[in-house]
Structures are given as C-alpha cells and as structure tokens.
Design a protein around this motif. Structure first.
Motif, short mmCIF file in Angstrom:
data_model
loop_
_atom_site.label_atom_id
_atom_site.label_comp_id
_atom_site.label_asym_id
_atom_site.label_seq_id
_atom_site.Cartn_x
_atom_site.Cartn_y
_atom_site.Cartn_z
N ASP A 127 10.11 -35.78 19.24
CA ASP A 127 9.35 -37.03 19.33
C ASP A 127 10.24 -38.26 19.37
O ASP A 127 10.01 -39.18 20.15
CB ASP A 127 8.37 -37.15 18.16
CG ASP A 127 7.23 -36.15 18.24
OD1 ASP A 127 6.98 -35.62 19.35
OD2 ASP A 127 6.59 -35.90 17.21
N ASN A 128 11.27 -38.27 18.52
CA ASN A 128 12.05 -39.49 18.31
C ASN A 128 13.37 -39.56 19.07
O ASN A 128 14.08 -40.57 18.99
CB ASN A 128 12.30 -39.69 16.81
CG ASN A 128 11.01 -39.89 16.04
OD1 ASN A 128 10.19 -40.72 16.42
ND2 ASN A 128 10.82 -39.12 14.98
N LYS A 129 13.68 -38.51 19.78
CA LYS A 129 14.87 -38.52 20.64
C LYS A 129 14.47 -38.19 22.09
O LYS A 129 14.61 -39.03 22.98
CB LYS A 129 15.90 -37.51 20.14
CG LYS A 129 16.42 -37.78 18.74
CD LYS A 129 17.33 -38.99 18.67
CE LYS A 129 17.95 -39.11 17.28
NZ LYS A 129 18.93 -40.21 17.19
N VAL A 130 13.95 -36.99 22.29
CA VAL A 130 13.67 -36.52 23.65
C VAL A 130 12.62 -37.39 24.34
O VAL A 130 12.83 -37.87 25.46
CB VAL A 130 13.21 -35.05 23.63
CG1 VAL A 130 12.90 -34.57 25.05
CG2 VAL A 130 14.27 -34.16 22.99
N ILE A 131 11.50 -37.61 23.66
CA ILE A 131 10.42 -38.41 24.25
C ILE A 131 10.76 -39.90 24.21
O ILE A 131 10.63 -40.61 25.22
CB ILE A 131 9.09 -38.14 23.53
CG1 ILE A 131 8.73 -36.65 23.60
CG2 ILE A 131 7.99 -39.00 24.13
CD1 ILE A 131 8.62 -36.10 25.01
N ASP A 134 13.39 -40.81 26.78
CA ASP A 134 13.16 -40.27 28.13
C ASP A 134 14.31 -39.36 28.57
O ASP A 134 14.81 -39.45 29.70
CB ASP A 134 12.99 -41.44 29.11
CG ASP A 134 12.33 -41.02 30.42
OD1 ASP A 134 11.68 -39.97 30.43
OD2 ASP A 134 12.51 -41.74 31.41
N VAL A 135 14.70 -38.49 27.67
CA VAL A 135 15.87 -37.63 27.91
C VAL A 135 15.68 -36.71 29.10
O VAL A 135 16.59 -36.51 29.92
CB VAL A 135 16.19 -36.82 26.64
CG1 VAL A 135 17.25 -35.75 26.93
CG2 VAL A 135 16.67 -37.74 25.51
N LEU A 136 14.49 -36.14 29.22
CA LEU A 136 14.28 -35.12 30.25
C LEU A 136 14.43 -35.67 31.66
O LEU A 136 14.94 -34.98 32.56
CB LEU A 136 12.92 -34.47 30.06
CG LEU A 136 12.79 -33.64 28.77
CD1 LEU A 136 11.35 -33.22 28.55
CD2 LEU A 136 13.70 -32.43 28.81
N SER A 137 14.01 -36.91 31.89
CA SER A 137 14.16 -37.47 33.23
C SER A 137 15.63 -37.65 33.58
O SER A 137 16.05 -37.51 34.74
CB SER A 137 13.43 -38.81 33.34
OG SER A 137 14.04 -39.80 32.55
N LYS A 138 16.46 -37.96 32.57
CA LYS A 138 17.91 -38.08 32.79
C LYS A 138 18.50 -36.72 33.18
O LYS A 138 19.31 -36.63 34.11
CB LYS A 138 18.61 -38.60 31.53
CG LYS A 138 18.00 -39.81 30.89
CD LYS A 138 18.14 -41.05 31.72
CE LYS A 138 17.67 -42.29 30.96
NZ LYS A 138 16.27 -42.23 30.48
N LEU A 139 18.07 -35.68 32.47
CA LEU A 139 18.59 -34.35 32.76
C LEU A 139 18.09 -33.84 34.10
O LEU A 139 18.82 -33.12 34.81
CB LEU A 139 18.21 -33.38 31.63
CG LEU A 139 18.71 -33.77 30.23
CD1 LEU A 139 18.41 -32.66 29.23
CD2 LEU A 139 20.20 -34.09 30.23
N GLU A 140 16.87 -34.20 34.47
CA GLU A 140 16.36 -33.84 35.79
C GLU A 140 17.21 -34.47 36.90
O GLU A 140 17.46 -33.87 37.94
CB GLU A 140 14.91 -34.26 35.93
CG GLU A 140 13.94 -33.39 35.13
CD GLU A 140 12.52 -33.93 35.16
OE1 GLU A 140 12.33 -35.08 35.61
OE2 GLU A 140 11.61 -33.21 34.73
N LYS A 141 17.65 -35.70 36.65
CA LYS A 141 18.52 -36.40 37.60
C LYS A 141 19.83 -35.63 37.77
O LYS A 141 20.30 -35.41 38.90
CB LYS A 141 18.79 -37.81 37.11
CG LYS A 141 19.81 -38.60 37.93
CD LYS A 141 19.94 -40.02 37.38
CE LYS A 141 21.08 -40.78 38.05
NZ LYS A 141 22.41 -40.30 37.62
#
Length: 370
Positions: A127-131, A134-141
């Motif tokens: 909740d407090n890091k990934v979301i 917006d970590v996942l969008s960076k990794l998707e990039k």
C-alpha cells in the motif's frame, strides 16, 4: 539436473536454484564474501545444470549483486537466468525506483535481468510503497525497454495479503514464497502455493530448510525421519514433491552442500513421496513445533542491532530450552540474559523481520526467563 516449467513464462528452470545470500565469507564477516571459494561453488553448480541465480540489493551487506556480476563473466551469463529484487524499503519517492534499478544493473554489470522481483512484499509495503509511488508502471516501462524480461514478487505476510497482491495486478508472472514442511500453514503456505499456481504464476520456494534449521534438526525431529535419506533430502523432497513448485532456492556455502543438493535434485520430481512418507514428515513437523518457541530463521534482516543485541543468536540459543533446559541454553550463550537486556525498544528490528516476530517482547521474555 531436472527442469520444470516456470508458470506461463515459457521458460524452463532447474529444480534447484542458487540463492546468493549465504555464500562463504571471510573471518565470519557476513559482508565480506570469500570470492574465490564462492565463484568456484556457484560455477560448479551452473556447470552441473543449475540455471537460476537469485540475489538482492541487500544480500551480504550490498555485495552480493556485484559478486554475481563477477560469476557470470567468462560466458556464464549465457548459461543462467539472473534474478534480483527491488528493495522496497529504500523506495521513498517515485524517482528512487529507477535510481535503484540502475544501480543494480551497474553492480551486476548487465543491461537486463531475466527475473525482477518486488522484495519482501507485505501489506504495508504494497500500500505505502508499491501503490503510493506507482512502482509497477515504472517496472512495466523497464520491461518494455527490454531491461526486465519477467516480473514477480517475493512475499512475507499473511495468506489474505498474498491473494490480495496476486489479484490486484495481472502483470505478475511468478512469485517467491517461504515454504517447507514446517511452514505449511504459515504466510502463503500450501493454500497460497496452490492459489498462485492456479493463476498461472511460476512459484519459487525460499527457505526450504527454514534457515538451516531442518538441515540438522533436534533429535526429537530427526528420530521421526527415516534414515534412508538425510534430513536435508527429506526437507527438499517435501518441496519438490509439490507439482505447483517450479523451483526451490538453496543458499549453499560449501562444495559439499552444492554436491549434495545436486544429487538430490537429480532425483526430484512431483509426486515422489508416498503417503507413508508424507505422514512421517508430518510427525516430524509436530515434534519441531513443540520445541520451536521463536520462529526465527536466522536471516539477519534485523541486524545489526543499534543497541548490540545479537538477536538471531539469542533466539537460536533460547529455542534449545525445550530440548535441554536452561543449562543447555547457557552453555550455548552464557550471557544470553545480559545481551537480550540490551534492547532499547527502538523497533528497527521488528520493521525488518520477514517472520514478523514481536522481537521486543520476545527479548524481554528471554531476559526474564534467565
């Protein structure tokens, strides 16, 4: 070496993976890898079919990734899948994700990693890091750019959180969970293992020996196991017996460990254990549960303690009280009550503990017992 399909990735991984967290070290200093010995161990494993190396930002005081970068030179990069993890505890803004990832690529000396994980996901970090950042969008990039081939996460929290994470994002291709014959109902457990596999995720198992506790267990546990195999082989076979398991990771620190595990992996296959053998292992679990007062695996994520408490050593010694009483504990750690009493209740250790042990209260209990 035997190989298994890794979920829906289209990749086949060796049944045994090399975890680069417990490599041989110099003079007992966990941050100083004995590189000559360690390179020999890891390359020997690769030469015998191991095709997956697992490291992380913090392992061996931040030196594991650079070490792995040296191992995969001389043509070895083409023989292995390389896995490392984003240290969520170091992510304090969106920009940190790219900064940390680039640091890891530099340490490893590569321009891409095959498997990249969010490290030690729990409800708070999700909740407090990934979301939040917006970590996942960076990794998707990074994935679109070819810098990450497959995306997953390692996990330490309750089952409901595990399902929440899987259901929240359909881009995960694999996960890494703690699983062994003791932790069947702990954290993700068997239900989580089956749930992840049902969603098409590859499943990597870490801590198959519970931080080494199942390699040389107490006599009450060992006596429940047939002497046809070593305690290590029984523990690993329990994991390999599960069809849902893609691979298990082992942190191997000696050539004997590597050779033993290679020989065990050579025979590993789903459904290899009989009902009688599974019942025997279940009895070993019952014996272990009766004596294991503190579920510490000795991972040392809690260390160093600012106050000087040797937390894993205190808990390891204390767990012997049900086997040999107070005298045995004092033989193992003569100053256990003094060391446990150094705790200043800062809470740093509890934040870092993947087993979510109430360390402050447990240290007080240990001190009061003595």
């Amino acid at each position: 070496m035997r190989y298994r399909e890794f979920g829906a990735t289209g990749v086949e991984v060796s049944a045994l993976g090399f975890g680069c967290m417990r490599l041989p070290v110099i003079d007992g200093d966990g941050n100083r890898i004995d590189e000559e010995k360690a390179v020999e161990l890891v390359r020997h494993a690769i030469d015998n079919g191991v095709n997956y190396l697992d490291t992380a930002y913090f392992y061996h005081g931040g030196n594991s990734e650079s070490f792995v970068g040296k191992v995969i030179k001389d043509g070895y990069r083409n023989l292995v899948y390389l896995a490392t993890k984003l240290p969520l505890g170091e992510v304090n803004c969106e920009e940190d994700v790219e900064k940390l990832f680039n640091t890891q690529l530099e340490r490893l000396g590569v321009d891409y990693v095959d498997f990249y994980l969010l490290h030690a996901v729990n409800n708070d970090s999700w909740d407090n890091k990934v979301i939040k950042f917006d970590v996942l969008s960076k990794l998707e990039k990074f994935k679109k750019e070819g810098k990450i081939k497959h995306l997953g996460f390692s996990f330490h929290d309750d089952l409901w959180v595990f399902k929440k994470v899987i259901d929240a994002y359909d881009g995960f291709e694999f996960c890494q969970i703690q699983f062994n014959y003791i932790d069947t109902d702990y954290q993700a457990g068997i239900e989580g293992l089956e749930y992840a596999a049902s969603k098409g995720l590859g499943v990597i198992v870490m801590e198959p020996l519970l931080g080494g506790k199942l390699a040389n267990p107490a006599d009450c546990v060992k006596n429940e196991l047939s002497e046809e195999k070593t305690p290590v082989e029984w523990a690993l076979d329990f994991v390999w017996n599960r069809l849902e398991v893609s691979m298990l990771l082992s942190g191997m620190g000696t050539m004997q460990m590597v050779d033993d595990n290679l020989s065990y992996a050579d025979k590993a296959q789903p459904g290899m254990l009989s009902e009688n053998e599974l019942n025997m292992i279940s009895n070993a679990k019952k014996a272990f549960d009766e004596m294991n007062l503190v579920p510490c695996t000795g991972c040392e994520y809690c260390m160093p303690c600012p106050a000087g408490v040797e937390i894993p050593k205190v808990f390891s010694a204390f767990n012997n009280i049900s086997v040999g009483g107070r005298r045995l504990v004092k033989d193992i750690f003569p100053d256990i009550e003094t060391n446990a009493g150094l705790c200043k209740k800062c809470g740093k250790c509890e934040t870092a503990c993947p087993q979510r042990i109430k360390i402050i209260d447990t240290l007080k209990m240990v001190r009061d017992k003595f």
